[in-house]
Design a protein around this motif. Structure first.
Motif, PDB file in Angstrom:
ATOM      1  N   LYS A 120       0.823  -1.214   0.000  1.00  0.00           N
ATOM      2  CA  LYS A 120       0.000   0.000   0.000  1.00  0.00           C
ATOM      3  C   LYS A 120       0.851   1.255   0.000  1.00  0.00           C
ATOM      4  N   SER A 145      -6.407   5.082  -1.301  1.00  0.00           N
ATOM      5  CA  SER A 145      -7.239   3.978  -1.768  1.00  0.00           C
ATOM      6  C   SER A 145      -8.597   4.466  -2.251  1.00  0.00           C
ATOM      7  N   GLN A 162      -7.857  -4.859  -0.473  1.00  0.00           N
ATOM      8  CA  GLN A 162      -6.800  -4.743   0.524  1.00  0.00           C
ATOM      9  C   GLN A 162      -6.510  -6.111   1.129  1.00  0.00           C
ATOM     10  N   GLU A 208      -2.149  -3.974  -1.707  1.00  0.00           N
ATOM     11  CA  GLU A 208      -3.432  -3.629  -2.309  1.00  0.00           C
ATOM     12  C   GLU A 208      -3.428  -4.016  -3.777  1.00  0.00           C
TER      13      GLU A 208
END
Length: 235
Positions: free
Chosen positions: A148, A155, A170, A176
């Protein structure tokens, strides 16, 4: 110094021993794979599964060339090519090579995925899919998975994947999955994307990463761990 293996030098087959000589000279497994025109995963199998007998003559010639001062991997590949032979069966016939067909349906739908090991060698298995999609003038989209922290945008940001209905996935390991392109938004021209891959020497991972960098979606140190390519025929 090449990394240590669980096998001792005496236990390594000749292909692995020759590869170790090249690695000691500064070449990586990926370089060796390029020189023998194979995937880096096969070079790893010289050590783990005792494969590589068919490449021994080529590797010997390559090492001789390196000692003579020829160091460019592309030049070494040209020298190695005439000395690479197909392995034979116990009966002495040429063994068949297992290949994966590029599966694209009549509607243009195709999917290819690459995990961590394939990513490390440039996701070469995805290149034929992209090339065939380009030949058929298809559209494509892709999904990348990475830590991430590698993404620059938050996001679910519309600036990241505008118009994509699929939510960000996720994972428990702090990675991710984010998708780029779809049939709804039009996706990408497969021919243009194939040119990107060619510009990166066939490295699909590098081509995707370069696009993500150009569009400001990832940090320079970001590392892709998984990749998926999807194709379809434009309406």
């Amino acid at each position: 110094m090449p990394p240590q293996h669980r096998n001792t030098a005496a236990e390594l087959n000749e292909a692995a021993q020759l590869s170790d000589q090249l690695r000691a000279a500064g070449y990586t497994k990926r370089d060796i794979a390029h020189i023998i025109n194979r995937d880096a995963s096969l070079v790893s199998q010289f050590y783990t599964r005792h494969k590589g007998a068919a490449f021994v003559p080529a590797l010997r010639h390559v090492i001789t060339a390196v000692h003579a001062g020829i160091t460019d991997p592309t030049e070494l590949a040209a020298l190695a090519a005439p000395h690479i032979t197909r392995r034979t069966t116990a009966a002495g016939t040429r063994a068949r090579v297992r290949t994966k067909a590029v599966l694209i349906t009549p509607t243009g739908t195709g999917t290819g995925r690459a995990g961590a090991q394939a990513i490390a060698s440039g996701a070469a298995r995805l290149r034929p899919l992209i090339a065939e999609a380009a030949r058929q003038r298809l559209r494509l989209a892709f999904t990348v998975r990475m830590p991430k922290s590698g993404f620059t945008l938050v996001s679910g940001s519309r600036a990241d994947s505008p118009g994509i209905r699929r939510d960000v996935v996720q994972r428990a390991d702090h990675t991710e999955e984010r998708s780029y392109g779809s049939a709804t938004t039009g996706g990408f021209d497969a021919a243009d994307f194939a040119q990107r891959v060619d510009a990166e020497g066939g490295d699909v991972t590098a081509a995707v990463r370069q696009w993500l960098m150009e569009t400001g979606r990832i940090h320079p140190e970001a590392h892709i761990t998984h990749l998926e390519i999807r194709t379809w025929r434009p309406r």
